[in-house]
Design an enzyme around this catalytic site. Structure first.
Site, PDB file in Angstrom:
ATOM      1  N   CYS A  50       0.799  -1.232   0.000  1.00 34.60           N
ATOM      2  CA  CYS A  50       0.000   0.000   0.000  1.00 34.60           C
ATOM      3  C   CYS A  50       0.831   1.281   0.000  1.00 34.60           C
ATOM      4  CB  CYS A  50      -0.956   0.012   1.189  1.00 34.60           C
ATOM      5  SG  CYS A  50      -2.222  -1.267   1.054  1.00 34.60           S
ATOM      6  N   HIS A  54      -2.467   3.133  -5.476  1.00 33.04           N
ATOM      7  CA  HIS A  54      -3.406   2.076  -5.854  1.00 33.04           C
ATOM      8  C   HIS A  54      -4.820   2.547  -5.535  1.00 33.04           C
ATOM      9  CE1 HIS A  54      -2.789   1.459  -1.558  1.00 33.04           C
ATOM     10  NE2 HIS A  54      -3.933   0.800  -1.550  1.00 33.04           N
ATOM     11  N   HIS A  94     -13.752   8.841  -6.977  1.00 33.86           N
ATOM     12  CA  HIS A  94     -12.823   9.009  -8.100  1.00 33.86           C
ATOM     13  C   HIS A  94     -11.830  10.135  -7.849  1.00 33.86           C
ATOM     14  CE1 HIS A  94     -15.579   6.268 -10.067  1.00 33.86           C
ATOM     15  NE2 HIS A  94     -14.578   6.005 -10.912  1.00 33.86           N
ATOM     16  N   GLU A 140     -12.394  -1.474   2.856  1.00 33.22           N
ATOM     17  CA  GLU A 140     -11.379  -1.095   1.888  1.00 33.22           C
ATOM     18  C   GLU A 140     -11.303  -2.163   0.785  1.00 33.22           C
ATOM     19  OE1 GLU A 140      -7.622   1.189   2.992  1.00 33.22           O
ATOM     20  OE2 GLU A 140      -6.869  -0.842   2.606  1.00 33.22           O
TER      21      GLU A 140
END
Length: 155
Positions: A50, A54, A94, A140
């Site tokens: 992470c 991503h 987004h 998540e």
């Protein structure tokens, strides 16, 4: 038990049921609404996958509770959707979370507190007696999530 029948008439308010019958009880009831949004992020000071940029399809589960009003509703599900769209989705969907959230590592554990603050502010503005945010769950991934309870925010 009677066999299934197609109704030939619809129940009519004022004839078949009266306004004072719409509220069946005065109990506290929980309501849940779920939403998704897509966003990208990366983590700082973290040595795992992470740390690279991503994205996720986040799933937010909102738990509210309150007492039913005179027509048997705690809060209109459309109001919950409006609040989500205006306060969460408009800011996060987004988007690159590292840019749009306050300075923080964009972990689910940090994000869920920010989301709580946004939702709580709007829920208070609804002026619905005894309506309260009870719990949030932020997925998540389908198998990884953070959750938050009202009592933890009151500590």
């Amino acid at each position: 038990m009677k066999p299934y029948q197609i109704p030939t008439t619809l129940q009519t308010l004022g004839e078949d049921i009266q306004l004072d019958q719409l509220r069946y009880h005065r109990k506290r009831v929980g309501v849940i609404r779920e939403f998704t949004f897509d966003a990208a992020h990366h983590l700082h000071a973290y040595e795992g996958k992470c740390k690279s940029l991503h994205g996720h399809t986040y799933r937010l589960v909102i738990h509210l509770s309150g007492r039913v009003d005179e027509i048997g509703i705690v809060v209109d599900f459309a109001e919950i959707k409006r609040i989500f769209k205006e306060r969460i989705d408009a800011h996060l969907d987004h988007r690159y979370l590292n840019d749009v959230l306050p300075p923080m590592n964009t972990t689910a554990e940090n994000m869920i507190v920010w989301i709580w603050e946004q939702l709580q502010d709007e829920i208070t503005k609804l002026n619905i007696p005894e309506l309260r945010l009870e719990e949030l769950t932020l997925y998540e991934t389908p198998t990884s999530r953070a959750y938050l309870k009202r009592e933890w925010m009151e500590e």
